[in-house]
Design a protein around this motif. Structure first.
Motif, short mmCIF file in Angstrom:
data_model
loop_
_atom_site.label_atom_id
_atom_site.label_comp_id
_atom_site.label_asym_id
_atom_site.label_seq_id
_atom_site.Cartn_x
_atom_site.Cartn_y
_atom_site.Cartn_z
N THR A 334 31.44 43.04 -108.24
CA THR A 334 30.59 41.67 -108.74
C THR A 334 31.51 41.03 -109.36
OG1 THR A 334 30.27 43.39 -110.84
CG2 THR A 334 28.90 43.75 -109.27
N THR A 335 32.32 41.02 -109.42
CA THR A 335 32.70 39.62 -110.27
C THR A 335 33.91 38.79 -109.39
OG1 THR A 335 34.68 41.16 -112.05
CG2 THR A 335 35.32 39.35 -111.34
N PRO A 336 33.60 37.27 -109.13
CA PRO A 336 33.50 36.09 -108.92
C PRO A 336 35.19 36.33 -108.24
CG PRO A 336 32.10 35.79 -110.67
CD PRO A 336 33.32 36.65 -110.66
N LEU A 337 35.01 36.40 -107.60
CA LEU A 337 36.18 36.17 -106.29
C LEU A 337 36.53 35.09 -105.12
CD1 LEU A 337 38.73 38.35 -105.60
CD2 LEU A 337 37.71 40.04 -104.42
N LEU A 338 37.41 34.42 -105.18
CA LEU A 338 38.54 33.75 -104.41
C LEU A 338 38.87 34.88 -103.81
CD1 LEU A 338 39.19 29.80 -104.94
CD2 LEU A 338 40.80 31.69 -104.44
N ILE A 339 39.10 34.72 -102.78
CA ILE A 339 40.00 35.08 -101.81
C ILE A 339 40.42 33.65 -100.41
CG2 ILE A 339 40.33 36.35 -99.63
CD1 ILE A 339 38.35 37.58 -100.23
N THR A 340 42.23 34.10 -100.73
CA THR A 340 42.42 32.66 -99.52
C THR A 340 42.63 33.50 -98.34
OG1 THR A 340 44.63 33.49 -99.66
CG2 THR A 340 43.61 32.00 -102.32
N ASP A 341 42.92 32.12 -97.46
CA ASP A 341 43.13 32.17 -96.11
C ASP A 341 43.91 31.53 -95.00
OD1 ASP A 341 42.80 34.17 -93.57
OD2 ASP A 341 40.26 32.67 -93.24
N PRO A 342 44.86 32.22 -95.14
CA PRO A 342 45.83 30.74 -94.37
C PRO A 342 45.96 30.75 -93.35
CG PRO A 342 47.07 32.45 -96.06
CD PRO A 342 45.94 32.58 -96.25
N PRO A 360 29.43 42.46 -102.04
CA PRO A 360 27.69 41.79 -102.18
C PRO A 360 27.89 40.85 -103.32
CG PRO A 360 28.74 43.68 -103.46
CD PRO A 360 30.01 43.81 -102.67
N GLY A 361 28.97 40.39 -104.38
CA GLY A 361 29.28 39.80 -105.05
C GLY A 361 29.07 38.49 -104.77
N PRO A 362 29.17 37.19 -105.95
CA PRO A 362 29.25 35.98 -106.30
C PRO A 362 31.00 35.65 -104.80
CG PRO A 362 28.91 35.97 -107.75
CD PRO A 362 29.14 37.88 -107.68
N LYS A 363 31.45 35.29 -104.66
CA LYS A 363 32.31 34.91 -104.02
C LYS A 363 33.03 33.60 -103.02
CE LYS A 363 30.09 37.11 -99.67
NZ LYS A 363 29.92 37.91 -99.00
N GLU A 364 34.21 32.99 -102.99
CA GLU A 364 34.54 32.29 -102.15
C GLU A 364 35.71 32.55 -101.44
OE1 GLU A 364 33.63 27.66 -102.48
OE2 GLU A 364 33.35 29.21 -102.98
N LEU A 365 35.50 32.07 -99.90
CA LEU A 365 37.34 32.40 -98.71
C LEU A 365 37.32 30.76 -99.16
CD1 LEU A 365 38.69 33.61 -97.45
CD2 LEU A 365 36.72 33.26 -95.91
N VAL A 366 38.64 31.00 -99.66
CA VAL A 366 39.41 29.20 -99.25
C VAL A 366 40.59 29.18 -98.11
CG1 VAL A 366 41.01 27.08 -100.22
CG2 VAL A 366 38.52 28.53 -101.46
N ARG A 367 40.68 28.49 -97.03
CA ARG A 367 41.49 27.95 -96.21
C ARG A 367 42.74 27.48 -96.19
NH1 ARG A 367 38.97 31.45 -92.53
NH2 ARG A 367 36.37 31.54 -92.37
N PHE A 368 43.83 27.45 -95.25
CA PHE A 368 44.67 26.73 -96.16
C PHE A 368 45.45 26.73 -94.35
CE2 PHE A 368 43.99 27.99 -100.40
CZ PHE A 368 44.45 27.28 -100.78
N THR A 369 45.61 25.41 -94.21
CA THR A 369 45.87 25.15 -92.62
C THR A 369 47.80 24.76 -92.44
OG1 THR A 369 45.12 22.92 -92.60
CG2 THR A 369 43.74 24.39 -92.43
N ALA A 370 48.16 24.61 -90.70
CA ALA A 370 49.30 23.93 -90.60
C ALA A 370 48.91 22.67 -90.97
CB ALA A 370 49.21 25.06 -89.25
N ALA A 371 47.89 22.15 -90.82
CA ALA A 371 48.04 20.47 -90.45
C ALA A 371 48.32 20.07 -92.02
CB ALA A 371 46.59 20.82 -89.55
N GLU A 372 47.95 20.99 -92.81
CA GLU A 372 47.98 20.74 -94.41
C GLU A 372 49.45 21.32 -94.71
OE1 GLU A 372 43.32 21.24 -95.90
OE2 GLU A 372 44.54 22.72 -95.38
N GLY A 373 50.33 21.35 -93.91
CA GLY A 373 51.38 22.15 -94.44
C GLY A 373 51.43 23.17 -95.13
#
Length: 406
Positions: A334-342, A360-373
């Motif tokens: 249930t803890t807010p969790l940010l997950i990176t996705d390189p 099921p709880g608060p969440k964020e998926l943050v993508r990182f790309t090759a175009a950004e290095g």
């Protein structure tokens, strides 16, 4: 980006990781490029020799700065030296006499990090966290001039990274933003493994809960704003702990990991997986041992990755690794969790999305790309962008949690 630091994939990645540490004073670009160039395609012995030579040279220079009263130069030099010793250790299992070399270089690595910690302003506090009749060693590092209760980031290291890397990847940006940072060695990590023989465990809540107990009892820690952030294999340990420990205000998994064993089976392939699934332990062990005997490079990788589990039988080892799976408990988080996705994640591709979907709880998926290095596992060359996105999210979450009410 069309460049490589040699043909060895692991060494190429480690050179990128070292170069990324420049952002937090953990390396110097010229030093990294020179060492990586000297070691390129020279094999493990050359890699080990190049990075240890650099580390010792930088260590000596830092000592001279310290003797002359040049605190900042000494502090940064000791940190760089610690990081270079950590980079050298990646190759130790492919070198002659690996146990003796690891003992020597790990001691130098930690001595350098200790000198860095002492030179920090204010000096880092060496801590011992009570844990099952023993203690976990750690460092509590604070921003200058702050004595009041502060948000505190628990930095959960991965499977084999040095503590200097945990600092540059997560600890330093936390402290720069006014938080305290706790770096610690858990079971199977660094001091706990090399000095005490304590191996990994899948039920990581049994590790994190004592850490949270320790922090929340301190008057200089805001118990309402404790963060758990993990790198690499800690992308499993963080969500596993969150399923049982609910005092964490927010958390980060870089990247998300659902099943640790997926990275092993990517290395071994479907035929060996089928043999393992057949349950023929003796045959599986024989095939693996024979295969490792004919491929020294693969054998070195196996030894380095297997070391923290302390299990000699390949079948038994992979059976144990298979228990490191968050699927059955993800619904409890249930803890807010940010997950990176390189992009190009080479160990657990697709796992960040699957972990995100399972929460099921608060969440964020943050993508990182090759175009950004900022592609590849733990975004080795995208550290400024990582900090901006991840710590902006954390700042918002901690603001929502509010300060401790005394």
């Amino acid at each position: 980006m069309r460049y490589r630091f040699g043909e060895n994939d692991q060494f190429d990645y480690e050179a990128r990781l070292a170069l990324g540490a420049v952002w937090q004073h953990g390396a110097d670009a010229g030093e990294v490029l020179t060492a990586a160039s000297d070691a390129a395609d020279g094999g493990a012995e050359q890699w080990f020799a190049s990075w240890t030579a650099l580390a010792r040279r930088v260590h000596e220079q830092a000592g001279k700065s310290a003797a002359g009263g040049h605190r900042v130069s000494a502090r940064d030099g000791f940190l760089r030296a610690a990081g270079y010793f950590g980079t050298a250790m990646v190759a130790v299992d492919a070198c002659a006499g690996p146990r003796a070399r690891l003992r020597e270089v790990f001691g130098e690595h930690r001595a350098c990090f200790d000198r860095f910690a002492e030179a920090w302003d204010p000096p880092a506090e060496r801590v011992s966290i009570p844990y099952e009749g023993m203690s976990l060693p750690g460092y509590l590092i604070s921003p200058p001039g702050r004595t009041e209760p502060l948000p505190t980031v628990i930095v959960n290291n991965g499977s084999d990274g040095p503590i200097s890397g945990a600092w540059t990847l997560l600890g330093a940006p936390a402290v720069a933003r006014g938080c305290r940072a706790l770096l610690f060695d858990g079971p199977g990590q660094q001091t706990m493994l090399f000095d005490h023989g304590v191996t990994f465990r899948p039920d990581w809540e049994k590790v994190v809960t004592p850490v949270v107990d320790f922090l929340t009892a301190r008057p200089d820690v805001d118990a309402r704003r404790v963060v758990l952030a993990g790198i690499s294999q800690a992308g499993y340990w963080v969500p596993r702990a969150l399923a049982f420990e609910h005092r964490i205000a927010a958390a980060v998994a870089d990247p998300g990991v659902v099943s640790v064993a997926e990275s092993w089976w990517r290395m071994l392939g479907p035929e060996l997986r089928a043999l393992f699934d057949s349950g023929d332990r003796a045959m599986f062990d024989r095939v693996i041992v024979e295969g490792l005997g004919s491929d020294p490079a693969l054998a070195a990788v196996w030894r380095w990755r297997a070391k923290p589990y302390g299990i000699p039988s390949p079948f038994d080892l992979l059976t144990e690794v298979g228990t490191y799976d968050v699927t059955a408990v993800a619904g409890r988080i249930t803890t807010p969790l940010l997950i990176t996705d390189p992009e190009g994640e080479q160990f657990w591709p697709g796992a960040s999305q699957r972990l995100y979907d399972a929460l099921p709880g608060p969440k964020e998926l943050v993508r990182f790309t090759a175009a950004e290095g900022a592609q590849l596992h733990c975004e080795p060359l995208g550290r400024a962008l990582f900090e901006q996105r991840v710590f902006d999210w954390l700042d918002t979450r901690l603001a929502c949690a509010g300060p401790r009410e005394d």
